[in-house]
Scaffold this motif. Structure first.
Motif, PDB file in Angstrom:
ATOM      1  N   VAL A   1       0.855  -1.193   0.000  1.00  0.00           N
ATOM      2  CA  VAL A   1       0.000   0.000   0.000  1.00  0.00           C
ATOM      3  C   VAL A   1       0.888   1.238   0.000  1.00  0.00           C
ATOM      4  O   VAL A   1       1.789   1.366   0.828  1.00  0.00           O
ATOM      5  CB  VAL A   1      -0.932   0.024   1.220  1.00  0.00           C
ATOM      6  N   THR A   2       0.613   2.147  -0.932  1.00  0.00           N
ATOM      7  CA  THR A   2       1.317   3.429  -0.979  1.00  0.00           C
ATOM      8  C   THR A   2       0.314   4.549  -0.770  1.00  0.00           C
ATOM      9  O   THR A   2      -0.717   4.612  -1.454  1.00  0.00           O
ATOM     10  CB  THR A   2       2.015   3.626  -2.342  1.00  0.00           C
TER      11      THR A   2
ATOM     12  N   LEU B   1       3.675  -0.866   4.015  1.00  0.00           N
ATOM     13  CA  LEU B   1       3.176   0.502   3.854  1.00  0.00           C
ATOM     14  C   LEU B   1       4.288   1.487   3.494  1.00  0.00           C
ATOM     15  O   LEU B   1       5.335   1.536   4.143  1.00  0.00           O
ATOM     16  CB  LEU B   1       2.494   0.960   5.141  1.00  0.00           C
ATOM     17  N   THR B   2       4.010   2.290   2.452  1.00  0.00           N
ATOM     18  CA  THR B   2       4.886   3.399   2.042  1.00  0.00           C
ATOM     19  C   THR B   2       4.075   4.687   2.071  1.00  0.00           C
ATOM     20  O   THR B   2       2.930   4.722   1.616  1.00  0.00           O
ATOM     21  CB  THR B   2       5.439   3.179   0.621  1.00  0.00           C
ATOM     22  N   VAL B   3       4.671   5.741   2.620  1.00  0.00           N
ATOM     23  CA  VAL B   3       3.998   7.036   2.704  1.00  0.00           C
ATOM     24  C   VAL B   3       4.858   8.083   2.007  1.00  0.00           C
ATOM     25  O   VAL B   3       6.051   8.223   2.307  1.00  0.00           O
ATOM     26  CB  VAL B   3       3.768   7.450   4.176  1.00  0.00           C
TER      27      VAL B   3
ATOM     28  N   GLY C   1       8.061  -0.129  10.704  1.00  0.00           N
ATOM     29  CA  GLY C   1       8.245  -0.710   9.380  1.00  0.00           C
ATOM     30  C   GLY C   1       7.699   0.109   8.236  1.00  0.00           C
ATOM     31  O   GLY C   1       7.687  -0.358   7.091  1.00  0.00           O
ATOM     32  N   VAL C   2       7.226   1.328   8.498  1.00  0.00           N
ATOM     33  CA  VAL C   2       6.688   2.180   7.435  1.00  0.00           C
ATOM     34  C   VAL C   2       7.839   2.833   6.676  1.00  0.00           C
ATOM     35  O   VAL C   2       8.773   3.368   7.281  1.00  0.00           O
ATOM     36  CB  VAL C   2       5.754   3.261   8.010  1.00  0.00           C
TER      37      VAL C   2
ATOM     38  N   ILE D   1       7.723   3.012  -7.454  1.00  0.00           N
ATOM     39  CA  ILE D   1       7.218   2.200  -6.350  1.00  0.00           C
ATOM     40  C   ILE D   1       6.082   1.311  -6.859  1.00  0.00           C
ATOM     41  O   ILE D   1       5.026   1.812  -7.256  1.00  0.00           O
ATOM     42  CB  ILE D   1       6.733   3.086  -5.191  1.00  0.00           C
ATOM     43  N   GLU D   2       6.314   0.013  -6.835  1.00  0.00           N
ATOM     44  CA  GLU D   2       5.285  -0.949  -7.221  1.00  0.00           C
ATOM     45  C   GLU D   2       4.304  -1.122  -6.055  1.00  0.00           C
ATOM     46  O   GLU D   2       4.714  -1.248  -4.907  1.00  0.00           O
ATOM     47  CB  GLU D   2       5.924  -2.302  -7.545  1.00  0.00           C
ATOM     48  N   SER D   3       3.009  -1.138  -6.364  1.00  0.00           N
ATOM     49  CA  SER D   3       1.997  -1.219  -5.314  1.00  0.00           C
ATOM     50  C   SER D   3       0.860  -2.149  -5.718  1.00  0.00           C
ATOM     51  O   SER D   3       0.667  -2.433  -6.905  1.00  0.00           O
ATOM     52  CB  SER D   3       1.422   0.171  -5.017  1.00  0.00           C
ATOM     53  N   ASP D   4       0.133  -2.620  -4.725  1.00  0.00           N
ATOM     54  CA  ASP D   4      -1.137  -3.298  -4.973  1.00  0.00           C
ATOM     55  C   ASP D   4      -2.290  -2.308  -4.844  1.00  0.00           C
ATOM     56  O   ASP D   4      -3.364  -2.513  -5.416  1.00  0.00           O
ATOM     57  CB  ASP D   4      -1.324  -4.447  -3.973  1.00  0.00           C
ATOM     58  N   LEU D   5      -2.042  -1.228  -4.087  1.00  0.00           N
ATOM     59  CA  LEU D   5      -3.073  -0.220  -3.828  1.00  0.00           C
ATOM     60  C   LEU D   5      -2.387   1.115  -3.603  1.00  0.00           C
ATOM     61  O   LEU D   5      -1.446   1.215  -2.810  1.00  0.00           O
ATOM     62  CB  LEU D   5      -3.875  -0.620  -2.584  1.00  0.00           C
ATOM     63  N   ILE D   6      -2.839   2.136  -4.317  1.00  0.00           N
ATOM     64  CA  ILE D   6      -2.348   3.499  -4.098  1.00  0.00           C
ATOM     65  C   ILE D   6      -3.505   4.333  -3.571  1.00  0.00           C
ATOM     66  O   ILE D   6      -4.583   4.379  -4.182  1.00  0.00           O
ATOM     67  CB  ILE D   6      -1.787   4.121  -5.386  1.00  0.00           C
ATOM     68  N   ILE D   7      -3.292   4.967  -2.432  1.00  0.00           N
ATOM     69  CA  ILE D   7      -4.338   5.772  -1.804  1.00  0.00           C
ATOM     70  C   ILE D   7      -3.966   7.245  -1.911  1.00  0.00           C
ATOM     71  O   ILE D   7      -2.865   7.656  -1.532  1.00  0.00           O
ATOM     72  CB  ILE D   7      -4.522   5.365  -0.334  1.00  0.00           C
ATOM     73  N   LEU D   8      -4.882   8.038  -2.443  1.00  0.00           N
ATOM     74  CA  LEU D   8      -4.675   9.470  -2.612  1.00  0.00           C
ATOM     75  C   LEU D   8      -5.196  10.197  -1.382  1.00  0.00           C
ATOM     76  O   LEU D   8      -6.395  10.169  -1.099  1.00  0.00           O
ATOM     77  CB  LEU D   8      -5.397   9.962  -3.871  1.00  0.00           C
ATOM     78  N   ALA D   9      -4.298  10.836  -0.651  1.00  0.00           N
ATOM     79  CA  ALA D   9      -4.670  11.553   0.573  1.00  0.00           C
ATOM     80  C   ALA D   9      -4.005  12.923   0.558  1.00  0.00           C
ATOM     81  O   ALA D   9      -3.226  13.271   1.442  1.00  0.00           O
ATOM     82  CB  ALA D   9      -4.249  10.758   1.806  1.00  0.00           C
TER      83      ALA D   9
END
Length: 410
Positions: free
Chosen positions: A146-147, A169-171, A200-201, A225-233
């Motif tokens: 998750v990014t 998790l990546t932020v 671990g973030v 960054i390869e992701s399964d889910l990218i969340i826009l915040a």
């Protein structure tokens, strides 16, 4: 009297209940732009980590609550508001036209998407609605990549839920390179960042985001960054487009007076969409806080019903649980020109306290770590109590806030 309330968040729901108390015979219509029962957005993280079911997010748990109040509840979007000299109409997305004598706009905000190609790709979502929560929850599993693009309050609220589900998790902290920039000093942000990294973030503070490609994957100028889910915040914007042409004054949000009334006399605003009075400064700002929204709704409804009740202002306040590390911000935590400030930092125990003063009053504060005495800090700020000799004592030892609160007479 016909009342129409657009928006079924905390402000709209409280307004509907207050109007019924004040006007037993008025016709009240509450319009929600989302399907289902009115719910609290702040419950979404608890849905994501499995602590509650969707029904647990409902604002009112009693079946038939609005029927009992004789409030007509509609699941429709408002397309356009028309304002006449004494009232007007609201066009809904199903072709319905509602007449009103008094209108409350409590439509909150929507995610503000970053100017990146690829935000509409599969696997790229916001974290704002119940529908978003369903999409995200379906993908969360140990090892899911998750990014989160953005590192403000919305991202901070969701991080704990993601980590509890065992994700990778990546932020992305954005251009400022500082997480929680709008509610925290650099010292506080750095402490929270170290805490997240210890969990671990992967917190990325350097590099420019360029685009999102199928996968999804986030392409930056210095890495991909390869992701399964990218969340826009990346922030929010007020929902006000349907007011175009009404004459309502729009700034950061809908500008209101001390009675929550807009520049159009029979239209009121409340909640995240309203630019209301700030308790600390006396200015007019948007405070996206649930307690503020609820009080906005109550005060607006009292005035819609003719009770003439001024709103004294809301205290800027944030409480955030960032992966188990609690932080609070109150009032003018940045301090003011000519004012004084004291900070204590305990890196080893992840403790941080910042108190801000103007003359001999406390005007703002930040705490990170053990949430001891935050009630006393809030009380000293909200009562505008003169500290006298306690100002010097607190400047030397900020941990004495409870003693000061008690001694000064809470």
């Amino acid at each position: 009297m016909k009342y129409v309330l657009i928006g079924a968040g905390p402000a709209g729901v409280r307004a509907a209940e207050t109007l019924r108390q004040q006007d037993p015979t008025g016709e009240i219509t509450l319009v929600s732009g989302e399907p289902g029962e009115p719910y609290a957005r702040m419950a979404i993280p608890y849905i994501l980590n499995g602590d509650i079911q969707e029904s647990g997010a409902h604002q009112r748990k009693t079946a038939g609550h609005f029927d009992e109040l004789r409030v007509k509840y509609l699941n429709n979007k408002a397309l356009q508001v028309h304002a006449g000299p004494d009232g007007g109409t609201v066009d809904l997305d199903d072709g319905t036209v509602l007449d009103y004598d008094r209108l409350l706009v409590a439509t909150g905000s929507s995610p503000s998407l970053p100017p990146l190609p690829g935000t509409d790709l599969p696997g790229v979502v916001t974290c704002w609605t119940l529908d978003d929560a369903r999409t995200i929850a379906a993908k969360l599993a140990p090892g899911t990549r998750v990014t989160i693009i953005g590192a403000g309050f919305v991202a901070g609220v969701c991080m704990k839920s993601f980590l509890q589900r065992g994700v990778d998790l990546t932020v992305i902290a954005g251009r400022a390179g500082q997480i929680l920039r709008t509610m925290m000093t650099p010292t506080g942000s750095a402490m929270i960042q170290r805490w997240l990294e210890s969990k671990g973030v992967n917190v990325i503070t350097k590099g420019k985001t360029e685009r999102i490609e199928p996968g999804p994957k986030l392409v930056m100028d210095n890495q991909t960054i390869e992701s399964d889910l990218i969340i826009l915040a990346t922030g929010v914007k007020p929902n006000v487009s349907f007011l175009e042409g009404t004459g309502a004054n729009i700034d950061q949000g809908i500008v209101v007076d001390e009675y929550m009334q807009t520049s159009v006399p029979h239209i009121y605003a409340a909640g995240d969409v309203a630019q209301g009075r700030d308790f600390s400064t006396g200015g007019w700002v948007v405070h996206a806080l649930q307690p503020t929204s609820t009080e906005h709704g109550r005060v607006a409804a009292m005035n819609m019903a003719g009770r003439k009740l001024p709103y004294r202002g809301s205290l800027s306040m944030n409480v955030l649980d960032t992966a188990g590390l609690i932080s609070h911000t109150f009032g003018i935590w940045q301090g003011v020109e000519g004012g004084e400030m004291v900070e204590t930092v305990d890196e080893e125990r992840n403790l941080y306290t910042r108190l801000c003063f103007n003359d001999d009053r406390m005007i703002g504060a930040i705490t990170i770590g053990k949430p001891n005495h935050v009630g006393a800090i809030r009380g000293l700020i909200q009562t505008r109590r003169k500290l006298g000799e306690w100002k010097d004592k607190l400047s030397k030892n900020p941990s004495l806030v409870m003693e000061a609160f008690v001694a000064l007479g809470h």
